[in-house]
Motif scaffolding. Structure first.
Motif, PDB file in Angstrom:
ATOM      1  N   ALA A   1       3.425   4.545   3.718  1.00  0.00           N
ATOM      2  CA  ALA A   1       4.006   5.440   2.713  1.00  0.00           C
ATOM      3  C   ALA A   1       5.469   5.102   2.444  1.00  0.00           C
ATOM      4  N   LEU A   2       6.207   4.725   3.488  1.00  0.00           N
ATOM      5  CA  LEU A   2       7.624   4.390   3.327  1.00  0.00           C
ATOM      6  C   LEU A   2       7.825   3.102   2.529  1.00  0.00           C
ATOM      7  N   LYS A   3       6.805   2.258   2.471  1.00  0.00           N
ATOM      8  CA  LYS A   3       6.895   1.049   1.657  1.00  0.00           C
ATOM      9  C   LYS A   3       6.776   1.356   0.170  1.00  0.00           C
ATOM     10  N   CYS A   4       6.282   2.561  -0.155  1.00  0.00           N
ATOM     11  CA  CYS A   4       6.104   2.966  -1.549  1.00  0.00           C
ATOM     12  C   CYS A   4       7.370   3.644  -2.063  1.00  0.00           C
ATOM     13  N   ASP A   5       7.463   3.789  -3.370  1.00  0.00           N
ATOM     14  CA  ASP A   5       8.628   4.448  -3.973  1.00  0.00           C
ATOM     15  C   ASP A   5       8.742   5.883  -3.454  1.00  0.00           C
ATOM     16  N   PRO A   6       9.964   6.359  -3.216  1.00  0.00           N
ATOM     17  CA  PRO A   6      10.153   7.707  -2.647  1.00  0.00           C
ATOM     18  C   PRO A   6       9.480   8.803  -3.461  1.00  0.00           C
ATOM     19  N   GLU A   7       9.473   8.673  -4.790  1.00  0.00           N
ATOM     20  CA  GLU A   7       8.895   9.737  -5.614  1.00  0.00           C
ATOM     21  C   GLU A   7       7.367   9.808  -5.512  1.00  0.00           C
ATOM     22  N   LEU A   8       6.742   8.785  -4.921  1.00  0.00           N
ATOM     23  CA  LEU A   8       5.282   8.790  -4.778  1.00  0.00           C
ATOM     24  C   LEU A   8       4.814   9.413  -3.470  1.00  0.00           C
ATOM     25  N   ARG A   9       5.687   9.492  -2.483  1.00  0.00           N
ATOM     26  CA  ARG A   9       5.247   9.808  -1.123  1.00  0.00           C
ATOM     27  C   ARG A   9       4.621  11.185  -0.991  1.00  0.00           C
ATOM     28  N   ASP A  10       5.197  12.194  -1.637  1.00  0.00           N
ATOM     29  CA  ASP A  10       4.615  13.539  -1.531  1.00  0.00           C
ATOM     30  C   ASP A  10       3.195  13.563  -2.087  1.00  0.00           C
ATOM     31  N   ASP A  11       2.973  12.845  -3.197  1.00  0.00           N
ATOM     32  CA  ASP A  11       1.627  12.789  -3.778  1.00  0.00           C
ATOM     33  C   ASP A  11       0.667  12.047  -2.860  1.00  0.00           C
ATOM     34  N   LEU A  12       1.146  10.990  -2.211  1.00  0.00           N
ATOM     35  CA  LEU A  12       0.287  10.223  -1.311  1.00  0.00           C
ATOM     36  C   LEU A  12      -0.161  11.071  -0.127  1.00  0.00           C
ATOM     37  N   TYR A  13       0.743  11.885   0.400  1.00  0.00           N
ATOM     38  CA  TYR A  13       0.409  12.714   1.564  1.00  0.00           C
ATOM     39  C   TYR A  13      -0.541  13.863   1.219  1.00  0.00           C
ATOM     40  N   LYS A  14      -0.757  14.118  -0.076  1.00  0.00           N
ATOM     41  CA  LYS A  14      -1.672  15.195  -0.463  1.00  0.00           C
ATOM     42  C   LYS A  14      -3.134  14.819  -0.249  1.00  0.00           C
ATOM     43  N   ALA A  15      -3.396  13.530  -0.064  1.00  0.00           N
ATOM     44  CA  ALA A  15      -4.784  13.102   0.146  1.00  0.00           C
ATOM     45  C   ALA A  15      -4.796  11.909   1.090  1.00  0.00           C
ATOM     46  N   VAL A  16      -4.837  12.177   2.387  1.00  0.00           N
ATOM     47  CA  VAL A  16      -5.010  11.135   3.395  1.00  0.00           C
ATOM     48  C   VAL A  16      -6.492  11.143   3.773  1.00  0.00           C
ATOM     49  N   VAL A  17      -7.183  10.059   3.464  1.00  0.00           N
ATOM     50  CA  VAL A  17      -8.646  10.031   3.557  1.00  0.00           C
ATOM     51  C   VAL A  17      -9.112   9.049   4.633  1.00  0.00           C
ATOM     52  N   PRO A  18      -9.492   9.534   5.818  1.00  0.00           N
ATOM     53  CA  PRO A  18     -10.090   8.649   6.821  1.00  0.00           C
ATOM     54  C   PRO A  18     -11.508   8.261   6.396  1.00  0.00           C
ATOM     55  N   CYS A  19     -11.861   6.996   6.558  1.00  0.00           N
ATOM     56  CA  CYS A  19     -13.212   6.544   6.245  1.00  0.00           C
ATOM     57  C   CYS A  19     -13.588   5.439   7.221  1.00  0.00           C
ATOM     58  N   GLY A  20     -14.837   5.017   7.188  1.00  0.00           N
ATOM     59  CA  GLY A  20     -15.319   4.052   8.164  1.00  0.00           C
ATOM     60  C   GLY A  20     -15.927   4.757   9.356  1.00  0.00           C
ATOM     61  N   GLY A  21     -16.677   4.018  10.159  1.00  0.00           N
ATOM     62  CA  GLY A  21     -17.408   4.619  11.268  1.00  0.00           C
ATOM     63  C   GLY A  21     -16.542   5.353  12.262  1.00  0.00           C
ATOM     64  N   MET A  22     -15.350   4.828  12.567  1.00  0.00           N
ATOM     65  CA  MET A  22     -14.512   5.440  13.589  1.00  0.00           C
ATOM     66  C   MET A  22     -13.811   6.704  13.082  1.00  0.00           C
TER      67      MET A  22
END
Length: 366
Positions: free
Chosen positions: A275-296
């Motif tokens: 998230a820190l690699k992305c533009d600061p104005e995007l981070r709040d939107d990114l944290y609104k949907a953290v999606v774990p996927c895959g078997g583990m």
């Protein structure tokens, strides 16, 4: 797309492959990504006819077969066997003619363009499909959760990728890995058992990883009088209390659990770094949907602990969107994506491929 019939959706994983139709809400077929040929061929194709076994059937006959894994660490390493699997999916599992169906492929976020070009060649020239689309599993996992912006946490068998996605586009420059796929968890369990003088085949740590490992909200919980029984194939009963607890904790505190493994990054640390690699104005939107996927991603307690640790690190509100069917989230996203009218421009038709060749593929799948 060139066909009115529902598209075929294929999620191509290193461990298992999932396939079905865009009109469905669950894959029709799921099996190991493996091809088995008779041992006596010694790796050659032979001059006489012989039987080829695909997926779980190949492992059921493992003593008599040479098993090939065409996808290793998210990369296709054996194209003849990959073609064999695609042919098996269409004709044997789904029972459709590829000439009548558009095909969508979900691939790893780090899949190079050369591999996508090769898939186009196979789909159009060998299978003769009318249209093809390839999308990163991380992007499709977001669609599968009902979002187009967020962070996909793909905890697969051979890769563990953290992929920020903004409005349906992969932010490839911010993609991270924590270097702890589920295969590494199995190795860790096997090593812990070996330290106690318990030497087992790979099936045992895999079974413990898939069915017994858990994650607690409070890692300082007391283990007094805690006993986790496990019966080995030999009939011997052992206590796997330490293995089940520490394996889950390895995801969140690798420096404490396995200090000698300096290449592992904590799961929450890898997500925050991405998230820190992305533009600061995007981070709040990114944290609104953290999606774990895959078997583990289906380890009990993972979603709750991940949300807790992320909020502690970021001092922000984080929404972790866990699923009881995390193994199929990317496939479901592909089915959703294929049915959306606004995504049709991202498909390549057979006519476009014939008219423009690899140029059109590069323009759409870069």
């Amino acid at each position: 797309m060139s066909s009115d019939k529902p598209a075929v959706i294929i999620d191509n994983g290193s461990f298992s492959i999932k396939a079905g139709f865009a009109c469905d809400n669950h894959p029709v077929a799921m099996f190991r990504t493996a091809v088995g040929r008779p041992n006596y061929l010694h790796g050659s194709y032979g001059k006489e006819p012989y039987d080829v076994f695909i997926g779980d059937e190949a492992f059921a006959r493992a003593e008599d077969l040479e098993i090939s894994l065409p996808v290793v660490n998210g990369r296709v390493v054996h194209w003849d066997n990959m073609e064999r699997i695609l042919h098996h999916i269409l004709y044997k599992e789904l029972k459709v003619a590829p000439e009548d169906r558009a095909i969508m492929l979900a691939c790893a976020c780090t899949t190079p363009l050369s591999e996508k070009l090769k898939f186009c060649e196979v789909i159009f020239e060998t299978l003769n499909a009318p249209a093809f689309c390839v999308q990163p599993q991380g992007v499709l996992a977001l669609y599968g959760s009902g979002s187009t912006t967020g962070i996909s946490v793909d905890l697969g068998y051979a890769t563990a990728d953290i992929c920020p996605v903004y409005e349906g586009g992969l932010l490839s420059y911010a993609t991270m890995t924590n270097n702890l796929p589920s295969s590494a968890i199995s190795v860790f369990i096997k090593e812990m058992l070996a330290e106690r003088g318990i030497h087992v085949a790979d099936e045992v740590p895999n079974d413990i990883r898939d069915n017994r490992v858990y994650i607690t909200k409070n890692s300082a919980m007391s283990k007094k009088n805690y006993y986790e029984k496990y019966v080995l194939p030999s009939g011997e009963e052992i206590n796997i209390c330490n293995e089940t607890f520490m394996s889950g904790e390895l995801l969140f505190q690798p420096d404490l659990v396995a200090p000698e493994r300096t290449d592992i990054m904590s799961l929450q640390g890898a997500i925050v770094t991405a998230a820190l690699k992305c533009d600061p104005e995007l981070r709040d939107d990114l944290y609104k949907a953290v999606v774990p996927c895959g078997g583990m991603s289906m380890i009990p307690g993972l979603g709750t602990r991940l949300q807790q640790d992320l909020e502690k690190m970021t001092q922000k509100t984080v929404n972790v969107m866990s699923s009881d069917e995390g193994y199929a989230v990317a496939w479901l996203g592909g089915a959703t994506f294929a049915g959306m009218s606004g995504t049709q421009k991202l498909w390549v038709s057979k006519k476009q491929y014939e008219d423009f060749g690899m140029k059109i593929v590069k323009n759409k799948f870069m």
